[in-house]
Design a protein around this motif. Structure first.
Motif, PDB file in Angstrom:
ATOM      1  N   GLU A  73       0.837  -1.207   0.000  1.00  0.00           N
ATOM      2  CA  GLU A  73       0.000   0.000   0.000  1.00  0.00           C
ATOM      3  C   GLU A  73       0.878   1.267   0.000  1.00  0.00           C
ATOM      4  O   GLU A  73       0.555   2.251  -0.664  1.00  0.00           O
ATOM      5  N   ILE A  74       2.004   1.229   0.697  1.00  0.00           N
ATOM      6  CA  ILE A  74       2.935   2.363   0.650  1.00  0.00           C
ATOM      7  C   ILE A  74       3.454   2.542  -0.783  1.00  0.00           C
ATOM      8  O   ILE A  74       3.496   3.653  -1.310  1.00  0.00           O
ATOM      9  N   TYR A  75       3.814   1.435  -1.414  1.00  0.00           N
ATOM     10  CA  TYR A  75       4.305   1.521  -2.794  1.00  0.00           C
ATOM     11  C   TYR A  75       3.221   2.070  -3.729  1.00  0.00           C
ATOM     12  O   TYR A  75       3.492   2.878  -4.605  1.00  0.00           O
ATOM     13  N   ARG A  76       1.995   1.594  -3.546  1.00  0.00           N
ATOM     14  CA  ARG A  76       0.902   2.083  -4.402  1.00  0.00           C
ATOM     15  C   ARG A  76       0.727   3.594  -4.229  1.00  0.00           C
ATOM     16  O   ARG A  76       0.653   4.344  -5.188  1.00  0.00           O
ATOM     17  N   LYS A  77       0.699   4.009  -2.980  1.00  0.00           N
ATOM     18  CA  LYS A  77       0.483   5.428  -2.684  1.00  0.00           C
ATOM     19  C   LYS A  77       1.636   6.273  -3.251  1.00  0.00           C
ATOM     20  O   LYS A  77       1.415   7.325  -3.841  1.00  0.00           O
ATOM     21  N   PHE A  78       2.846   5.778  -3.062  1.00  0.00           N
ATOM     22  CA  PHE A  78       4.015   6.495  -3.582  1.00  0.00           C
ATOM     23  C   PHE A  78       3.932   6.612  -5.101  1.00  0.00           C
ATOM     24  O   PHE A  78       4.122   7.697  -5.671  1.00  0.00           O
ATOM     25  N   ALA A  79       3.643   5.510  -5.774  1.00  0.00           N
ATOM     26  CA  ALA A  79       3.581   5.519  -7.245  1.00  0.00           C
ATOM     27  C   ALA A  79       2.479   6.457  -7.738  1.00  0.00           C
ATOM     28  O   ALA A  79       2.694   7.256  -8.648  1.00  0.00           O
ATOM     29  N   GLU A  80       1.321   6.371  -7.123  1.00  0.00           N
ATOM     30  CA  GLU A  80       0.180   7.125  -7.644  1.00  0.00           C
ATOM     31  C   GLU A  80       0.196   8.587  -7.198  1.00  0.00           C
ATOM     32  O   GLU A  80      -0.046   9.481  -7.995  1.00  0.00           O
TER      33      GLU A  80
END
Ligand code: ZN
Length: 475
Positions: A178-185
């Motif tokens: 979820e951290i990666y998703r948030k960072f990417a988006e």
């Protein structure tokens, strides 16, 4: 920087390399397969590091550092792990002029050396959890390399955590995804699909792997980050156990997760255009460049006004003032566009007269005249809008290039003609997965979290399937 960037329509692959070389993001190194990351590229990495590091620390993780070398015997302790990584490892056999008693692997990833230390540090449930991250370089010997996307040595962060229960480890694995998703988006403005990897695509030694997958402008998929639940595999291989609250001795549960300088490649392939890279405002280390336009007759007047604007903006934004006298404005525009600075501010004689400046967006070159009284608010508004527009554009592109397909001939034709993501039914067998890969070069990128329950037939063998997975050709 006078060289021309090959347009995307002419040669996409050449365009990608040109953007990097002309924009001075990276260069080929004297060592085959390795790259030199130049300051323009390294600044992007620093931006990524700062944001991610903050997100990791906010969720209780701390940074540490482990050796670059891993004893061969460590690598061999986890069977799947060594089988997966050994073919791409570099091994040191001589040190200080003498043959080493035990060869040392240059880390392709650090699970083994870290778990050898966890054995010393974990005794009781009171020692858990351990939530570590390491910023480091790793080496994976690559035959075919591409700047940022696949190089023999690359930079990354690798998280390694130890937990008392499977549930805690699973929660951690998903929290990081979820951290990666948030960072990417939210920061890279790059829409991603979150989901699980198939058995054949998972990390060597993991119970299961989750990933974020993004679509590049040529319709190919790029795996942008992975988070692994390692179960008790490494704890068992390294004999790491703890005494639990109930007095029983149990094996520890592990996770590991990482993103790398590959993300810089993803950023270029997602947002770049024929003038160079475009860096989203929330990631950019330089958000604004100010370029004064003057003649000898009004030089002082313009420079004074420019200084005023610069001082006003620098409290809130990261701003560069390009007052080099040996270059013409047009040359500077090209140069800053090539390195992707989100906003350009032009200041000419008429602007000085009217107490205003001209804002020019990097992504669509829209020009917006802004008075200097409320300049900071206006600039913030434009940067926010640009950040959102970049994401919306990439999302629209992905949606337009995602196809639901139920027939294998059409599946092959779409992959051949257009590429993109294909949502198709799959029976779950590795045999079908590998045959499709062999025949079409498409792999299953993700079993998406938002997969809908839907009865269907496997695209290849026609057996029953419960839902669609995402196929694509990938970087
Ligand atoms: Zn099948």
């Amino acid at each position: 920087m006078a060289e021309r960037i090959t347009p995307r329509s002419e040669d996409y692959s050449r365009w990608y390399t040109d953007v990097i070389i002309q924009g001075r993001l990276a260069d080929y190194s004297p060592v085959k397969g390795c790259m030199v990351i130049r300051p323009n590229g390294y600044a992007i990495w620093e931006g990524m590091q700062q944001i991610l590091d903050g997100m990791f620390k906010e969720t209780g993780h701390v940074n540490a550092y482990f050796p670059l070398f891993i004893p061969e015997s460590f690598m061999k302790k986890e069977a799947e792990h060594v089988e997966g990584f050994a073919p791409e490892c570099a091994i040191v056999t001589i040190g200080g002029g003498e043959k080493l008693e035990e060869p040392l692997y240059i880390r392709p990833t650090s699970e083994t050396i870290i778990w050898s230390m966890f054995k010393k540090w974990i005794m009781s449930y009171r020692d858990l959890p351990i939530l570590l991250n390491q910023w480091a370089n790793v080496v994976r010997w690559e035959m075919r390399t591409r700047l940022f996307l696949r190089t023999t040595e690359f930079l990354w962060q690798e998280g390694h955590t130890a937990h008392a229960t499977f549930e805690e480890a699973e929660e951690e694995t998903l929290k990081i995804l979820e951290i990666y998703r948030k960072f990417a988006e939210d920061y890279l403005a790059m829409p991603v699909i979150t989901g699980r990897k198939t058995e054949s695509e998972k990390f060597a030694g993991a119970l299961h792997t989750y990933s974020i997958e993004a679509m590049m402008q040529d319709g190919k998929a790029l795996q942008a980050g992975t988070s692994h639940n390692l179960g008790q595999n490494f704890a068992k291989a390294f004999d790491v156990s703890f005494q639990d609250k109930d007095g029983q001795v149990k094996s520890v549960y592990a996770t590991s997760w990482g993103v790398s300088t590959r993300l810089i490649g993803a950023l270029i392939l997602t947002h770049g255009d024929d003038n160079g890279v475009i860096i989203p405002p929330k990631l950019a280390q330089t958000q604004i460049v100010i370029i004064p336009i003057w003649k000898e007759t009004n030089r002082n007047e313009i420079f004074e006004f420019t200084q005023k604007v610069y001082q006003q903006l620098r409290n809130q934004f990261s701003v560069k003032l390009d007052d080099r006298e040996q270059y013409k404005p047009g040359y500077k525009y090209n140069e800053w566009e090539m390195v992707g600075v989100p906003l350009r501010i032009e200041i000419g004689p008429r602007d000085v007269q009217n107490d205003q400046v001209m804002l020019v967006r990097r992504d669509n070159r829209e020009k917006i005249s802004a008075g200097i009284n409320n300049l900071n608010e206006e600039v913030q508004k434009v940067l926010d809008k640009m950040q959102n527009d970049l994401f919306a554009r990439a999302l629209k592109f992905r949606e337009e290039n995602t196809f639901r397909i139920d027939e294998y001939d059409e599946f092959k034709r779409v992959l051949e003609d257009k590429g993109g993501f294909i949502e198709s039914h799959w029976c779950g067998s590795e045999k079908c997965e590998l045959q499709i890969k062999e025949e079409t070069k498409a792999t299953i990128r993700s079993i998406p979290f938002d997969q809908k329950k839907e009865k269907g037939k496997c695209i290849l063998c026609g057996e029953d399937s419960e839902g669609r997975v995402i196929f694509a050709k990938a970087y």
